[in-house]
Design an enzyme around this catalytic site. Structure first.
Site, short mmCIF file in Angstrom:
data_model
loop_
_atom_site.label_atom_id
_atom_site.label_comp_id
_atom_site.label_asym_id
_atom_site.label_seq_id
_atom_site.Cartn_x
_atom_site.Cartn_y
_atom_site.Cartn_z
N ASP A 98 -13.86 -38.37 41.26
CA ASP A 98 -14.66 -38.53 40.05
C ASP A 98 -15.89 -39.41 40.30
O ASP A 98 -17.02 -38.98 40.09
CB ASP A 98 -13.81 -39.08 38.88
CG ASP A 98 -13.07 -40.37 39.20
OD1 ASP A 98 -13.14 -40.86 40.35
OD2 ASP A 98 -12.39 -40.91 38.29
N GLY A 103 -17.06 -47.85 46.99
CA GLY A 103 -16.79 -47.04 48.19
C GLY A 103 -15.51 -47.45 48.89
O GLY A 103 -15.06 -46.77 49.81
N PHE A 150 -20.21 -48.65 33.05
CA PHE A 150 -18.85 -48.12 33.13
C PHE A 150 -18.76 -46.86 32.29
O PHE A 150 -19.13 -46.86 31.11
CB PHE A 150 -17.85 -49.18 32.63
CG PHE A 150 -16.45 -48.86 33.00
CD1 PHE A 150 -15.94 -49.21 34.25
CD2 PHE A 150 -15.61 -48.19 32.11
CE1 PHE A 150 -14.64 -48.90 34.60
CE2 PHE A 150 -14.31 -47.88 32.46
CZ PHE A 150 -13.82 -48.24 33.71
#
Ligand code: IMP
Ligand code: MG
Length: 172
Positions: A98, A103, A150
């Protein structure tokens, strides 16, 4: 407490983006032994839409990786909660995720899957938050790029809420 949601990517934008990714992937993997490895739970809606736009066959596997805590950001301690159920040796593996944020979880997963000795290993992410990267991860197929914030919806949650929303929103 109710959060304020602001629309970021509409159904139409998402559908067009998924179709574009599917065209690229279908062209690049024609004649190959493609295995899509979806990262649970967040990628389940994206993967379901993506696979139905592909014009080539693909096997589907899932992994679940967990970073500790129900926080907004992963804290760097990562674990495989559910692994693939076939060997990936000699296969052309495409991870379907998604969001790539710091990372850290993807770097961990890539190293984990590389140990299977796949013929190739690439990454497709619906959303790339490049500016937030802490470790280098190559995203081979990117849906949307975004700077910060977010997001929820389209499979993506905040503490298990909002996954079922058909569009992607920024949480305030
Ligand atoms: P990373 O290891 O920091 O790249 O974290 C990636 C994972 O953190 C994603 O696969 C999501 O599960 C979660 N994540 C990162 N950003 C967001 C967000 O904006 N909304 C919801 N989950 C997020
Ligand atoms: Mg995820």
């Amino acid at each position: 407490m109710a959060k304020e949601l602001k629309l970021l990517f509409s159904r139409k934008e998402i559908a067009e983006t998924v179709a574009r990714l599917a065209r690229e992937i279908s062209a690049d993997y024609a004649g190959k032994r493609l295995v899509l490895v979806g990262v649970l739970k967040g990628a389940f809606v994206f993967l379901a839409d993506l696979v139905r736009e592909l014009t080539i066959p693909a096997a589907i596997e899932f992994v679940r990786i967990a970073s500790y805590g129900a926080k907004k950001e992963s804290c760097g301690k990562i674990q495989i909660k559910k692994d693939v159920e076939i060997t990936l040796e000699g296969k052309d593996v495409l991870i379907v995720e998604d969001i790539v944020d710091t990372g850290l979880s993807l770097k961990f997963l890539i190293e984990h899957l590389r140990a299977h000795h796949p013929a190739s290993l690439r990454l497709c992410a619906l959303v790339d938050k490049k500016a937030r990267r802490e470790v280098e991860v190559q995203v081979d197929y990117t849906g949307f790029a975004m700077a910060d914030g977010f997001i929820v919806g389209y499979g993506i949650d905040f503490n298990e809420r909002y996954r079922a929303l058909p569009e992607i929103f920024v949480v305030d």
